[in-house]
Motif scaffolding. Structure first.
Motif, PDB file in Angstrom:
ATOM      1  N   GLN A  98     -81.471 110.446  -1.179  1.00  0.00           N
ATOM      2  CA  GLN A  98     -81.205 110.146  -2.406  1.00  0.00           C
ATOM      3  C   GLN A  98     -79.514 109.865  -2.609  1.00  0.00           C
ATOM      4  O   GLN A  98     -78.970 109.143  -2.585  1.00  0.00           O
ATOM      5  CB  GLN A  98     -81.686 110.380  -3.890  1.00  0.00           C
ATOM      6  N   ILE A  99     -79.018 111.363  -2.057  1.00  0.00           N
ATOM      7  CA  ILE A  99     -77.511 111.449  -2.359  1.00  0.00           C
ATOM      8  C   ILE A  99     -77.294 110.338  -0.501  1.00  0.00           C
ATOM      9  O   ILE A  99     -75.995 109.655  -0.945  1.00  0.00           O
ATOM     10  CB  ILE A  99     -77.149 112.333  -2.098  1.00  0.00           C
ATOM     11  N   LEU A 100     -77.713 110.492   0.043  1.00  0.00           N
ATOM     12  CA  LEU A 100     -76.938 109.945   1.133  1.00  0.00           C
ATOM     13  C   LEU A 100     -77.607 108.527   1.058  1.00  0.00           C
ATOM     14  O   LEU A 100     -76.737 107.762   1.798  1.00  0.00           O
ATOM     15  CB  LEU A 100     -78.021 110.599   2.777  1.00  0.00           C
ATOM     16  N   ALA A 101     -77.939 108.296   0.709  1.00  0.00           N
ATOM     17  CA  ALA A 101     -78.757 106.752   1.093  1.00  0.00           C
ATOM     18  C   ALA A 101     -77.346 106.105  -0.666  1.00  0.00           C
ATOM     19  O   ALA A 101     -77.163 105.331   0.003  1.00  0.00           O
ATOM     20  CB  ALA A 101     -79.650 106.820  -0.215  1.00  0.00           C
ATOM     21  N   GLU A 102     -77.469 106.993  -1.457  1.00  0.00           N
ATOM     22  CA  GLU A 102     -75.945 105.913  -2.686  1.00  0.00           C
ATOM     23  C   GLU A 102     -74.722 106.413  -1.396  1.00  0.00           C
ATOM     24  O   GLU A 102     -73.680 105.413  -2.097  1.00  0.00           O
ATOM     25  CB  GLU A 102     -76.121 107.255  -3.566  1.00  0.00           C
ATOM     26  N   GLU A 103     -74.333 107.592  -0.696  1.00  0.00           N
ATOM     27  CA  GLU A 103     -73.229 107.625   0.134  1.00  0.00           C
ATOM     28  C   GLU A 103     -73.073 106.710   0.906  1.00  0.00           C
ATOM     29  O   GLU A 103     -72.206 106.034   1.647  1.00  0.00           O
ATOM     30  CB  GLU A 103     -73.360 108.638   0.792  1.00  0.00           C
ATOM     31  N   ARG A 104     -73.802 106.455   1.660  1.00  0.00           N
ATOM     32  CA  ARG A 104     -74.129 104.771   2.622  1.00  0.00           C
ATOM     33  C   ARG A 104     -73.709 103.582   2.466  1.00  0.00           C
ATOM     34  O   ARG A 104     -72.786 103.220   2.344  1.00  0.00           O
ATOM     35  CB  ARG A 104     -75.617 105.107   2.841  1.00  0.00           C
ATOM     36  N   ALA A 105     -74.479 103.810   1.102  1.00  0.00           N
ATOM     37  CA  ALA A 105     -74.150 102.768   0.516  1.00  0.00           C
ATOM     38  C   ALA A 105     -72.227 101.906  -0.059  1.00  0.00           C
ATOM     39  O   ALA A 105     -71.284 101.561  -0.501  1.00  0.00           O
ATOM     40  CB  ALA A 105     -74.599 102.902  -1.297  1.00  0.00           C
ATOM     41  N   LEU A 106     -72.132 103.395  -0.870  1.00  0.00           N
ATOM     42  CA  LEU A 106     -70.664 103.249  -0.718  1.00  0.00           C
ATOM     43  C   LEU A 106     -69.844 103.027  -0.126  1.00  0.00           C
ATOM     44  O   LEU A 106     -68.844 101.802  -0.353  1.00  0.00           O
ATOM     45  CB  LEU A 106     -70.455 104.856  -0.709  1.00  0.00           C
ATOM     46  N   LEU A 107     -70.261 103.841   1.447  1.00  0.00           N
ATOM     47  CA  LEU A 107     -69.297 103.282   2.472  1.00  0.00           C
ATOM     48  C   LEU A 107     -69.079 101.763   3.270  1.00  0.00           C
ATOM     49  O   LEU A 107     -68.785 101.691   3.927  1.00  0.00           O
ATOM     50  CB  LEU A 107     -69.748 104.351   3.417  1.00  0.00           C
ATOM     51  N   LYS A 108     -70.450 101.411   2.956  1.00  0.00           N
ATOM     52  CA  LYS A 108     -70.924  99.983   3.493  1.00  0.00           C
ATOM     53  C   LYS A 108     -69.799  99.031   3.259  1.00  0.00           C
ATOM     54  O   LYS A 108     -69.903  98.237   3.723  1.00  0.00           O
ATOM     55  CB  LYS A 108     -72.579  99.340   3.286  1.00  0.00           C
ATOM     56  N   ALA A 109     -69.395  99.399   1.488  1.00  0.00           N
ATOM     57  CA  ALA A 109     -68.961  98.390   1.103  1.00  0.00           C
ATOM     58  C   ALA A 109     -67.649  98.481   1.702  1.00  0.00           C
ATOM     59  O   ALA A 109     -66.610  97.687   2.303  1.00  0.00           O
ATOM     60  CB  ALA A 109     -67.927  99.091  -0.368  1.00  0.00           C
ATOM     61  N   ASN A 110     -66.909  99.766   2.716  1.00  0.00           N
ATOM     62  CA  ASN A 110     -66.032  99.289   3.320  1.00  0.00           C
ATOM     63  C   ASN A 110     -66.085  99.133   4.832  1.00  0.00           C
ATOM     64  O   ASN A 110     -66.841  99.424   5.745  1.00  0.00           O
ATOM     65  CB  ASN A 110     -65.582 100.957   3.849  1.00  0.00           C
ATOM     66  N   ALA A 111     -65.111  97.866   5.635  1.00  0.00           N
ATOM     67  CA  ALA A 111     -65.324  97.075   6.213  1.00  0.00           C
ATOM     68  C   ALA A 111     -65.698  97.405   7.434  1.00  0.00           C
ATOM     69  O   ALA A 111     -66.538  97.108   8.501  1.00  0.00           O
ATOM     70  CB  ALA A 111     -64.446  95.876   6.566  1.00  0.00           C
ATOM     71  N   ASP A 112     -64.729  98.508   8.190  1.00  0.00           N
ATOM     72  CA  ASP A 112     -65.628  98.931   9.576  1.00  0.00           C
ATOM     73  C   ASP A 112     -66.412 100.016   9.425  1.00  0.00           C
ATOM     74  O   ASP A 112     -66.515 100.923  10.162  1.00  0.00           O
ATOM     75  CB  ASP A 112     -64.180  99.526   9.950  1.00  0.00           C
ATOM     76  N   PHE A 113     -67.207 100.204   8.898  1.00  0.00           N
ATOM     77  CA  PHE A 113     -68.378 101.087   8.408  1.00  0.00           C
ATOM     78  C   PHE A 113     -69.360 101.423   9.641  1.00  0.00           C
ATOM     79  O   PHE A 113     -69.708 100.439  10.090  1.00  0.00           O
ATOM     80  CB  PHE A 113     -69.324 101.273   7.166  1.00  0.00           C
ATOM     81  N   ALA A 114     -69.451 102.394  11.018  1.00  0.00           N
ATOM     82  CA  ALA A 114     -70.152 101.516  11.976  1.00  0.00           C
ATOM     83  C   ALA A 114     -71.446 102.744  11.206  1.00  0.00           C
ATOM     84  O   ALA A 114     -71.737 103.645  10.867  1.00  0.00           O
ATOM     85  CB  ALA A 114     -69.713 102.071  13.262  1.00  0.00           C
ATOM     86  N   PRO A 115     -72.825 101.482  12.148  1.00  0.00           N
ATOM     87  CA  PRO A 115     -74.336 102.060  11.879  1.00  0.00           C
ATOM     88  C   PRO A 115     -74.336 104.054  12.098  1.00  0.00           C
ATOM     89  O   PRO A 115     -74.020 103.952  13.789  1.00  0.00           O
ATOM     90  CB  PRO A 115     -75.138 101.575  12.308  1.00  0.00           C
TER      91      PRO A 115
END
Ligand SMILES: C[S@@+](CC[C@H](N)C(=O)[O-])C[C@H]1O[C@@H](n2cnc3c(N)ncnc32)[C@H](O)[C@@H]1O
Length: 270
Positions: free
Chosen positions: A94-111
């Motif tokens: 769950q924490i990782l999903a939340e973190e990923r959602a936050l980081l995705k907002a950042n344009a240069d976030f790679a998969p």
């Protein structure tokens, strides 16, 4: 500088070379508070950025609520975590999903992969993991969560509905009460990771010497000696905490420390 290990500039590299650091964990979020002993993501990120390059792969074979994986995600490294307790594995996801959602907002976030495997670290090679470039982990400090000395804190945590031990699973190393058996099993788990590790990969194990019934069990030192037969033991770094309340152990009669340091032991797969 031809830097084969990480993406740091010489100044940042040099700063990390000091053999001790003070890190006072920031306040813990609600979910991770359930877990009795985690290390801060901010600390994990400093180790990960020193021991890997962007895009490499980090493993934590006893990942608890996933601090190593959160830090790896923030640093742009792929990560895998194994955790025995289904409750901690779920919190970590769950924490990782939340973190990923936050980081995705950042344009240069790679998969980036950040995967939690609910399982036993002793069976790490059965989980189809890719080659690992770095291991960052911390084991149960023997069976200390069962110890009587910690009664007051345990009562307070129990009243708040928080865990006082990791689990009652016999595969949980925190439930192995014989020190020699615990050490043997722990060393076997880390040694068992060898086939997964790239040659030259580092392992950082965060651990303390433990005190029980007035006796010291030098877990950090024993681990350094025993695991040093499998991987090359390198210099330790000391993690110092200086925001803890002092307790008057042995006041007026005996030397008993308030132990506010952990060993970050470095090993290399040579
Ligand atoms: C010191 S905690 C790790 C905390 C983690 N570094 C964090 O920041 O959340 C040790 C963890 O090892 C887990 N554990 C104990 N025995 C295990 C085993 N055989 N396989 C996998 N995990 C295990 C416990 O459930 C506990 O979460």
């Amino acid at each position: 500088m031809n830097n084969k290990l990480n993406d740091l500039d010489p100044k940042t590299w040099l700063k990390f070379q000091k053999s001790w650091f003070i890190h006072n964990p920031p306040p813990r979020k609600k979910g991770v508070l359930t877990h009795p002993a985690k290390f801060p993501e901010t600390l994990a990120q400093e180790f990960i950025t020193f021991f890997t390059k962007k895009g490499q792969t980090v493993l934590d074979p006893m990942c608890g609520t996933g601090s190593t994986l959160v830090a790896a995600l923030r640093a742009g490294r792929h990560s895998y975590g194994i955790e025995l307790n289904p409750k901690y594995a779920a919190i970590a996801r769950q924490i990782l999903a939340e973190e990923r959602a936050l980081l995705k907002a950042n344009a240069d976030f790679a998969p980036i992969t950040a995967e939690i495997i609910e399982g036993d670290a002793a069976r790490a090679t059965e989980y189809a993991l890719p080659t690992v470039d770095y291991v960052l982990t911390s084991p149960p400090y023997w069976d200390m969560l069962h110890a009587r000395g910690a009664e007051t804190q345990k009562r307070r945590r129990a009243t708040d509905g928080l865990d006082v031990v990791y689990s009652d699973d016999p595969r949980d190393l925190g439930n192995v009460h014989d020190y020699a058996a615990f050490l043997t099993q722990l060393v076997a788990i880390y040694a068992g990771l060898k086939p997964l590790l790239r040659p030259g990969a580092y392992l950082t194990i965060i651990v303390k010497n433990v005190k029980k019934g007035g006796k010291i069990y030098p877990l950090a030192w024993d681990l350094g000696r025993e695991l040093g037969n499998i991987y090359a033991l390198k210099d330790e770094k000391l993690w110092l905490q200086d925001n803890q309340r002092l307790a008057p152990f042995g006041l007026g009669s005996a030397w008993v420390s308030n132990t506010f340091h952990h060993y970050c032991l470095q090993f290399r797969n040579e």
